[in-house]
Write an enzyme that holds these catalytic residues in place. Sequence first.
Site, PDB file in Angstrom:
ATOM      1  N   SER A  37       0.837  -1.217   0.000  1.00  0.00           N
ATOM      2  CA  SER A  37       0.000   0.000   0.000  1.00  0.00           C
ATOM      3  C   SER A  37       0.862   1.253   0.000  1.00  0.00           C
ATOM      4  CB  SER A  37      -0.946   0.008   1.217  1.00  0.00           C
ATOM      5  OG  SER A  37      -0.212   0.258   2.398  1.00  0.00           O
TER       6      SER A  37
ATOM      7  N   SER B  73      11.759   9.367   7.705  1.00  0.00           N
ATOM      8  CA  SER B  73      10.693  10.379   7.844  1.00  0.00           C
ATOM      9  C   SER B  73      11.329  11.694   8.279  1.00  0.00           C
ATOM     10  CB  SER B  73       9.698   9.922   8.916  1.00  0.00           C
ATOM     11  OG  SER B  73       8.761  10.940   9.196  1.00  0.00           O
TER      12      SER B  73
ATOM     13  N   TYR C 278       7.433   6.747  17.327  1.00  0.00           N
ATOM     14  CA  TYR C 278       7.699   6.765  15.880  1.00  0.00           C
ATOM     15  C   TYR C 278       8.942   7.594  15.595  1.00  0.00           C
ATOM     16  CZ  TYR C 278       6.699   7.633  10.879  1.00  0.00           C
ATOM     17  OH  TYR C 278       6.753   7.732   9.500  1.00  0.00           O
TER      18      TYR C 278
ATOM     19  N   LYS D 294      12.459   6.316  13.991  1.00  0.00           N
ATOM     20  CA  LYS D 294      12.954   6.872  12.725  1.00  0.00           C
ATOM     21  C   LYS D 294      14.312   7.557  12.923  1.00  0.00           C
ATOM     22  CE  LYS D 294       9.636   5.624   9.870  1.00  0.00           C
ATOM     23  NZ  LYS D 294       9.878   4.710   8.751  1.00  0.00           N
TER      24      LYS D 294
ATOM     25  N   THR E 180      -1.427   8.621   2.523  1.00  0.00           N
ATOM     26  CA  THR E 180      -1.476   7.151   2.576  1.00  0.00           C
ATOM     27  C   THR E 180      -2.338   6.737   3.776  1.00  0.00           C
ATOM     28  OG1 THR E 180       0.374   6.887   4.099  1.00  0.00           O
ATOM     29  CG2 THR E 180       0.928   7.082   1.749  1.00  0.00           C
TER      30      THR E 180
HETATM   31  N1  LIG Z   1       2.599   8.797   4.843  1.00  0.00           N
HETATM   32  C1  LIG Z   1       3.414   9.666   5.442  1.00  0.00           C
HETATM   33  O1  LIG Z   1       3.035  10.825   5.727  1.00  0.00           O
HETATM   34  C2  LIG Z   1       4.842   9.257   5.733  1.00  0.00           C
HETATM   35  C3  LIG Z   1       5.743  10.269   6.068  1.00  0.00           C
HETATM   36  C4  LIG Z   1       7.054   9.932   6.359  1.00  0.00           C
HETATM   37  C5  LIG Z   1       7.468   8.619   6.280  1.00  0.00           C
HETATM   38  N2  LIG Z   1       6.580   7.635   5.954  1.00  0.00           N
HETATM   39  C6  LIG Z   1       7.060   6.254   5.928  1.00  0.00           C
HETATM   40  O2  LIG Z   1       6.756   5.674   4.680  1.00  0.00           O
HETATM   41  C7  LIG Z   1       6.705   4.258   4.829  1.00  0.00           C
HETATM   42  C8  LIG Z   1       5.451   3.734   4.126  1.00  0.00           C
HETATM   43  O3  LIG Z   1       4.293   4.182   4.836  1.00  0.00           O
HETATM   44  P1  LIG Z   1       2.950   4.658   4.107  1.00  0.00           P
HETATM   45  O4  LIG Z   1       2.793   6.093   4.387  1.00  0.00           O
HETATM   46  O5  LIG Z   1       2.921   4.183   2.726  1.00  0.00           O
HETATM   47  O6  LIG Z   1       1.862   3.912   5.023  1.00  0.00           O
HETATM   48  P2  LIG Z   1       0.954   2.630   4.793  1.00  0.00           P
HETATM   49  O7  LIG Z   1       0.047   2.845   3.628  1.00  0.00           O
HETATM   50  O8  LIG Z   1       0.352   2.327   6.114  1.00  0.00           O
HETATM   51  O9  LIG Z   1       1.981   1.489   4.358  1.00  0.00           O
HETATM   52  C9  LIG Z   1       2.778   0.810   5.297  1.00  0.00           C
HETATM   53  C10 LIG Z   1       3.357  -0.427   4.639  1.00  0.00           C
HETATM   54  O10 LIG Z   1       4.166  -1.104   5.592  1.00  0.00           O
HETATM   55  C11 LIG Z   1       3.756  -2.468   5.677  1.00  0.00           C
HETATM   56  N3  LIG Z   1       3.941  -2.967   7.033  1.00  0.00           N
HETATM   57  C12 LIG Z   1       3.415  -2.473   8.181  1.00  0.00           C
HETATM   58  N4  LIG Z   1       3.745  -3.258   9.222  1.00  0.00           N
HETATM   59  C13 LIG Z   1       4.491  -4.279   8.707  1.00  0.00           C
HETATM   60  C14 LIG Z   1       5.117  -5.420   9.268  1.00  0.00           C
HETATM   61  N5  LIG Z   1       5.002  -5.723  10.580  1.00  0.00           N
HETATM   62  N6  LIG Z   1       5.811  -6.240   8.448  1.00  0.00           N
HETATM   63  C15 LIG Z   1       5.900  -5.982   7.121  1.00  0.00           C
HETATM   64  N7  LIG Z   1       5.322  -4.928   6.531  1.00  0.00           N
HETATM   65  C16 LIG Z   1       4.620  -4.085   7.314  1.00  0.00           C
HETATM   66  C17 LIG Z   1       2.279  -2.468   5.270  1.00  0.00           C
HETATM   67  O11 LIG Z   1       1.884  -3.700   4.704  1.00  0.00           O
HETATM   68  P3  LIG Z   1       1.046  -4.862   5.441  1.00  0.00           P
HETATM   69  O12 LIG Z   1      -0.014  -4.209   6.257  1.00  0.00           O
HETATM   70  O13 LIG Z   1       0.520  -5.671   4.290  1.00  0.00           O
HETATM   71  O14 LIG Z   1       2.056  -5.612   6.246  1.00  0.00           O
HETATM   72  C18 LIG Z   1       2.272  -1.396   4.175  1.00  0.00           C
HETATM   73  O15 LIG Z   1       2.648  -1.959   2.947  1.00  0.00           O
HETATM   74  C19 LIG Z   1       6.739   3.985   6.335  1.00  0.00           C
HETATM   75  O16 LIG Z   1       8.025   3.585   6.725  1.00  0.00           O
HETATM   76  C20 LIG Z   1       6.400   5.337   6.936  1.00  0.00           C
HETATM   77  O17 LIG Z   1       6.927   5.494   8.239  1.00  0.00           O
HETATM   78  C21 LIG Z   1       5.273   7.935   5.673  1.00  0.00           C
END
Ligand SMILES: NC(=O)c1ccc[n+]([C@@H]2O[C@H](COP(=O)([O-])OP(=O)(O)OC[C@H]3O[C@@H](n4cnc5c(N)ncnc54)[C@H](OP(=O)(O)O)[C@@H]3O)[C@@H](O)[C@H]2O)c1
Length: 264
Positions: A15, A139, A152, A156, A187
């Site tokens: 996702s 992040s 978090y 990070k 997301t």
């Molecule tokens: N969105 C933001 O604003 C933002 C900002 C800064 C950094 N980030 C970083 O970007 C990355 C992706 O996040 P996102 O925003 O795309 O959120 P997201 O849509 O919630 O995606 C998170 C992903 O991580 C996987 N995941 C979660 N727990 C897991 C586990 N125990 N084992 C394996 N996979 C796991 C989920 O897949 P499953 O549920 O299928 O396991 C999903 O594919 C993260 O590291 C997040 O901290 C996001």
Amino acid sequence: MQLRDKTVWITGASSGIGKALAQACAAQGASLILSARRIDALEQVRQTLPNSQQHWVIPLDLALPELAAKTINDNLPALPPVDILINNAGISQRSRIADTQLDVYRQVMEVDYFGTVAVTQALLPMLIARKGMVVTIASVAGKVAGQGMSGYSAAKHAIVAFMDSLRAETATDGLQVLTVCPGFVQTDISRNSLTGDGSQFGELSSSIANGISAQDCATQIIRGIEHNKREIIIGKGLSRWAPLIKRLFPLWFMSLSAKMAGRD
Ligand SMILES: NC(=O)c1ccc[n+]([C@@H]2O[C@H](COP(=O)([O-])OP(=O)(O)OC[C@H]3O[C@@H](n4cnc5c(N)ncnc54)[C@H](OP(=O)(O)O)[C@@H]3O)[C@@H](O)[C@H]2O)c1
């Protein structure tokens, strides 16, 4: 590093940013290994990619780092050599320190730090041998810390430091290490966040809803990979500039974050 004909292992590919990265990497001609916990969601992503038969789905749970490393090692002989690892899987947390159970801090640290370390170590010999690249989606919270997401932010910060060490230790081996620090991206991250008692937050927060798109974020990450960057900060508004403000005006930044409530 160009992506054409490379093999890229992406965690958290089911996702959000990981899914957008999978689509962007496949469009550049890379073969992908897609990991996360939800096999069905990964299969759906794989089916949407060009040349879906040249991509693989390997389920991993990063909350079980030793098992994740073993699964990688067990599967490596049947996979093409990996050139690029994108450490993207992660979970967030939304709760004030006084309301947060210790186990919630452990869960976030397990996935965002130990799980990421374990996957990186498992693939490191191959990545070094191929003069490849480790890309980690950290992040802005890994550069600055404010209210309401202490666990978090700590996880990070830890992974940013780990990747700084990896870059230093492998500089003469030809391994490239890119750390990506996004601000708010649209997301499911806030929906999937843990609250202080470990339950899911379950809501789309307004800061996430107003962030950049996952596709925009993925495009900027691909540009960073192609230009061999070491660290990039992605986003808009305060979330984009917070690390620079903290570096240049630390006291002002501290008083600002004391006044600002956490992400709503
Ligand atoms: N969105 C933001 O604003 C933002 C900002 C800064 C950094 N980030 C970083 O970007 C990355 C992706 O996040 P996102 O925003 O795309 O959120 P997201 O849509 O919630 O995606 C998170 C992903 O991580 C996987 N995941 C979660 N727990 C897991 C586990 N125990 N084992 C394996 N996979 C796991 C989920 O897949 P499953 O549920 O299928 O396991 C999903 O594919 C993260 O590291 C997040 O901290 C996001």
